[in-house]
Design a protein around this motif. Structure first.
Motif, PDB file in Angstrom:
ATOM      1  N   UNK A  26       0.727  -0.915   0.494  1.00 13.37           N
ATOM      2  CA  UNK A  26      -0.051   0.182  -0.164  1.00 13.37           C
ATOM      3  C   UNK A  26       0.607   1.335  -0.371  1.00 13.37           C
ATOM      4  N   UNK A  27       0.414   2.318  -1.025  1.00  9.68           N
ATOM      5  CA  UNK A  27       1.049   3.350  -1.382  1.00  9.68           C
ATOM      6  C   UNK A  27       0.662   4.588  -0.059  1.00  9.68           C
ATOM      7  N   UNK A  28      -0.379   4.693  -0.958  1.00  8.18           N
ATOM      8  CA  UNK A  28      -1.568   5.377   0.182  1.00  8.18           C
ATOM      9  C   UNK A  28      -3.105   4.960  -0.172  1.00  8.18           C
ATOM     10  N   UNK A  29      -3.813   5.889   0.382  1.00  7.79           N
ATOM     11  CA  UNK A  29      -5.120   5.414   0.377  1.00  7.79           C
ATOM     12  C   UNK A  29      -6.228   6.730   0.613  1.00  7.79           C
ATOM     13  N   UNK A  30      -7.078   7.190  -0.126  1.00  8.06           N
ATOM     14  CA  UNK A  30      -8.112   8.070   0.555  1.00  8.06           C
ATOM     15  C   UNK A  30      -9.026   7.893   0.801  1.00  8.06           C
ATOM     16  N   UNK A  31      -9.518   8.030   1.779  1.00 13.77           N
ATOM     17  CA  UNK A  31     -11.312   8.185   2.918  1.00 13.77           C
ATOM     18  C   UNK A  31     -11.567   8.893   2.904  1.00 13.77           C
ATOM     19  N   UNK A  32     -11.464  10.074   4.160  1.00 13.12           N
ATOM     20  CA  UNK A  32     -12.114  11.829   3.312  1.00 13.12           C
ATOM     21  C   UNK A  32     -10.950  12.013   4.203  1.00 13.12           C
ATOM     22  N   UNK A  33     -11.830  13.115   3.875  1.00 12.61           N
ATOM     23  CA  UNK A  33     -10.286  14.658   4.634  1.00 12.61           C
ATOM     24  C   UNK A  33     -10.137  15.353   3.200  1.00 12.61           C
ATOM     25  N   UNK A  34      -8.922  15.639   3.406  1.00 11.64           N
ATOM     26  CA  UNK A  34      -8.122  16.283   2.800  1.00 11.64           C
ATOM     27  C   UNK A  34      -7.656  15.312   0.905  1.00 11.64           C
ATOM     28  N   UNK A  35      -7.518  16.368   0.717  1.00 12.38           N
ATOM     29  CA  UNK A  35      -8.075  15.800  -1.046  1.00 12.38           C
ATOM     30  C   UNK A  35      -6.075  15.313  -1.436  1.00 12.38           C
ATOM     31  N   UNK A  36      -5.603  16.074  -0.535  1.00 15.57           N
ATOM     32  CA  UNK A  36      -4.335  15.667  -0.802  1.00 15.57           C
ATOM     33  C   UNK A  36      -4.074  14.779  -0.377  1.00 15.57           C
ATOM     34  N   UNK A  37      -2.581  13.196  -0.740  1.00 12.91           N
ATOM     35  CA  UNK A  37      -2.558  12.208   0.200  1.00 12.91           C
ATOM     36  C   UNK A  37      -1.330  12.436  -0.090  1.00 12.91           C
ATOM     37  N   UNK A  38      -0.769  12.197   1.399  1.00 11.44           N
ATOM     38  CA  UNK A  38       1.110  12.338   0.959  1.00 11.44           C
ATOM     39  C   UNK A  38       0.983  10.214   0.858  1.00 11.44           C
ATOM     40  N   UNK A  39       1.633  10.121   0.582  1.00 13.67           N
ATOM     41  CA  UNK A  39       2.239   8.239   0.912  1.00 13.67           C
ATOM     42  C   UNK A  39       3.310   8.355   1.288  1.00 13.67           C
TER      43      UNK A  39
END
Lengths: 111, 113
Positions: free
Chosen positions: B46-59
């Motif tokens: 897993x590199x990164x995931x978006x579930x909710x909140x900030x639209x920019x996700x850092x991995x």
């Protein structure tokens, strides 16, 4: 260290034979998954399990059988192997239906 | 049912150059989005995931992704790639709630020295 172990890593068998791929996890995750990876198709879900004795079909379940008598083990059986089942198979585990950890895969060739 | 499209099957890029791997998903009320990386002869990580909140996700490994709801996209970016980033990258999507992931077909990133 916690992890997922798949065995064997490589297997060659003939059409019509039964073959079982093993998967063992030490994360104590409730969910376990089997995927197959084929060129041009990405990963496709075969079966998954939410807990011991609970299994559900994924996208491509035909020709496969799974069981989960213990939380840590999730074997995948091809009861009568066909050439179309030649693939790389990945086992995974997680705390929900999103897999968090993957094994290193089993490369299966059916002649 | 959810679906995901990775727009490029192969992306060659020179070392230290920036890279963007594109991913579009089918629209839904709400989605969870993931990027995984697969190094040769290994399983996915897993590199990164978006579930909710900030639209920019850092991995991990300097990668980041931006969730764009209006364009139904979740593109993966890195400002400067290394040879060690050579791998297959998979985008995945699921609907909200406890539903299984659907994977894209993958993008092979090749970093050239």
């Amino acid at each position: 260290d916690a992890g997922i172990t798949q065995s064997p890593r490589y297997k060659i068998t003939e059409t019509g034979r039964q073959v079982t791929l093993m998967c063992h996890q030490t994360w104590s995750h409730s969910y376990m998954f089997w995927y197959r990876q084929d060129l041009g198709h990405g990963l496709r879900l075969i079966y998954y399990s939410a807990a011991a004795d609970i299994t559900d079909k994924g996208e491509v379940p035909d020709g496969y059988v799974v069981s989960r008598s213990k939380t840590e083990n999730f074997p995948l059986t091809l009861e009568s192997a066909t050439r179309s089942q030649t693939s790389v198979y990945f086992c995974a585990s997680g705390t929900d239906k999103k897999p968090q950890h993957f094994g290193d895969g089993t490369r299966l060739s059916i002649l | 049912a959810q679906s995901v499209t990775q727009l490029d099957s192969q992306v060659p890029v020179f070392e230290e150059a920036p890279v963007e791997l594109r991913c579009n998903y089918s629209s839904s009320v709400s989605v969870y989005l993931f990027w995984y990386v697969q190094y040769p002869n290994q399983g996915l990580q897993l590199l990164l995931k978006y579930l909710s909140g900030s639209t920019l996700v850092k991995g991990i490994n300097g990668f980041e992704a931006e969730f764009n709801k209006s364009q139904t996209s979740f593109h993966l970016r890195k400002p400067s790639v290394h040879i060690s980033d050579t791998a297959e990258y998979f985008c995945a999507v699921s609907g909200s709630g406890n539903t299984p992931l659907v994977f894209g077909k993958g993008t092979r990133l090749s970093v050239i020295a």
